[in-house]
Enzyme design. Structure first.
Site, PDB file in Angstrom:
ATOM      1  N   ASP A   1       0.812  -1.224   0.000  1.00  0.00           N
ATOM      2  CA  ASP A   1       0.000   0.000   0.000  1.00  0.00           C
ATOM      3  C   ASP A   1       0.838   1.262   0.000  1.00  0.00           C
ATOM      4  O   ASP A   1       2.051   1.223   0.188  1.00  0.00           O
ATOM      5  CB  ASP A   1      -0.965  -0.003   1.203  1.00  0.00           C
ATOM      6  CG  ASP A   1      -0.323  -0.562   2.470  1.00  0.00           C
ATOM      7  OD1 ASP A   1       0.913  -0.541   2.569  1.00  0.00           O
ATOM      8  OD2 ASP A   1      -1.057  -1.021   3.348  1.00  0.00           O
TER       9      ASP A   1
ATOM     10  N   ASN B   1      -7.528  -3.017  14.209  1.00  0.00           N
ATOM     11  CA  ASN B   1      -8.922  -3.316  13.819  1.00  0.00           C
ATOM     12  C   ASN B   1      -9.009  -4.550  12.911  1.00  0.00           C
ATOM     13  O   ASN B   1     -10.059  -4.843  12.360  1.00  0.00           O
ATOM     14  CB  ASN B   1      -9.563  -2.105  13.125  1.00  0.00           C
ATOM     15  CG  ASN B   1      -8.854  -1.728  11.832  1.00  0.00           C
ATOM     16  OD1 ASN B   1      -7.871  -2.367  11.442  1.00  0.00           O
ATOM     17  ND2 ASN B   1      -9.334  -0.695  11.164  1.00  0.00           N
TER      18      ASN B   1
ATOM     19  N   HIS C   1      -7.240  -5.012  10.084  1.00  0.00           N
ATOM     20  CA  HIS C   1      -6.988  -4.791   8.649  1.00  0.00           C
ATOM     21  C   HIS C   1      -5.684  -5.457   8.203  1.00  0.00           C
ATOM     22  O   HIS C   1      -4.768  -5.649   8.991  1.00  0.00           O
ATOM     23  CB  HIS C   1      -7.016  -3.299   8.280  1.00  0.00           C
ATOM     24  CG  HIS C   1      -5.825  -2.488   8.709  1.00  0.00           C
ATOM     25  ND1 HIS C   1      -5.920  -1.164   9.081  1.00  0.00           N
ATOM     26  CD2 HIS C   1      -4.502  -2.771   8.815  1.00  0.00           C
ATOM     27  CE1 HIS C   1      -4.718  -0.699   9.383  1.00  0.00           C
ATOM     28  NE2 HIS C   1      -3.836  -1.653   9.235  1.00  0.00           N
TER      29      HIS C   1
ATOM     30  N   GLU D   1      -9.622  -2.068   5.210  1.00  0.00           N
ATOM     31  CA  GLU D   1     -10.279  -1.804   6.486  1.00  0.00           C
ATOM     32  C   GLU D   1     -11.518  -2.692   6.635  1.00  0.00           C
ATOM     33  O   GLU D   1     -12.007  -3.252   5.645  1.00  0.00           O
ATOM     34  CB  GLU D   1     -10.690  -0.323   6.558  1.00  0.00           C
ATOM     35  CG  GLU D   1      -9.524   0.666   6.425  1.00  0.00           C
ATOM     36  CD  GLU D   1      -8.641   0.764   7.679  1.00  0.00           C
ATOM     37  OE1 GLU D   1      -8.545  -0.214   8.448  1.00  0.00           O
ATOM     38  OE2 GLU D   1      -8.033   1.829   7.872  1.00  0.00           O
TER      39      GLU D   1
END
Ligand code: F6R
Length: 239
Positions: free
Chosen positions: A64, A131, A133, A138
């Site tokens: 990313d 979280n 990811h 996400e």
């Protein structure tokens, strides 16, 4: 999915380093999927130090990049990868692939997907957000997703503000370009580093919960060759 308990982040990195060394020994022209963030910094240090490793035929794909950060920005993932790894090894610059944060998003995504479609990643390294990811996929991201433009969760921006932006949330980009979950799942082998108490809640669900888009990393249960390297703090909520 295999889980290997390690003492700490350093040991997780050492174990993953062994996996990388074996991969490079087995296949000189390996295609490596790479991650940024705090989890793999020591791995990159170890790979940088070992001058016997030959990266001249290796191809790399990063997961990313932040949107709108120029590659020379000290917090861009381009900058991170060159600082921690690429400048220290003999990888050829035209073998390095990182999504562009500055091209028009759709153009950047299409270009990256086209490139990814030409290769099969042999070994994919992942970290995991608090979280759940992976990459910047996400919670809520489709398991069929390919490289796409995404709005970062508030929790991700807060985590990254703390780790990399001197706690200045306003400086953390709001969007990023990330390889999709389908791209990640196509890798032949996956290793994930998850250490620290802030990963515990998500990791319990990844390992013992059901496969759900609410916890993106839970899809790894379905990968045929995925190993998670986690410390006691990250594993503390396992039942
Ligand atoms: C980074 C990436 C992210 C991180 C994750 C964990 O390229 O794709 O998924 O791996 O946010 O970050 P750290 O390692 O800083 O806890």
């Amino acid at each position: 999915m295999k889980v290997v308990e390690v003492k700490d982040l350093k040991e997780a990195n050492e174990k993953v380093y062994e996996v990388f060394c074996n991969q490079l020994k087995e296949k000189k022209n390996s295609v490596l999927g790479l991650a940024t963030g705090s989890s793999p910094i020591h791995l990159y240090e170890l790979l940088s130090k070992n001058k016997e490793l030959d990266f001249s035929e290796v191809i790399t794909f990063n997961l990313d990049e932040y949107a709108l950060l120029d590659k020379n920005h000290p917090q861009s993932y381009y900058y991170f990868m060159h600082k921690h790894l690429f400048s220290n090894i003999n990888v050829q610059s035209h073998h390095i692939h990182i999504p562009s944060g500055v091209l028009k998003p759709q153009e950047a995504c299409d270009e990256y997907n086209d490139l990814l479609n030409q290769y099969t990643i042999d070994l994919q390294l992942l970290g995991m957000g608090s979280n759940g990811h992976i990459g910047f996929n996400e919670p809520g991201t489709s398991f069929d997703s390919i490289t796409h433009f995404i709005e970062l969760d508030e929790s991700t921006r807060k985590d990254n503000a703390r780790l990399f932006f001197n706690n200045n949330l306003d400086e953390v980009p709001t969007h990023a370009i990330t390889m999709g979950i389908a791209n990640i799942m196509k890798a032949k082998k996956i290793v994930l580093i998850a250490c620290g108490a802030n990963k515990a809640k998500a990791l319990q669900k990844v390992i013992q919960g059901s496969v759900t888009i609410d916890i993106p990393a839970s899809i790894l249960q379905k990968h045929p060759d995925c190993t998670i390297y986690a410390d006691q703090e990250a594993l503390q909520l396992l039942k």
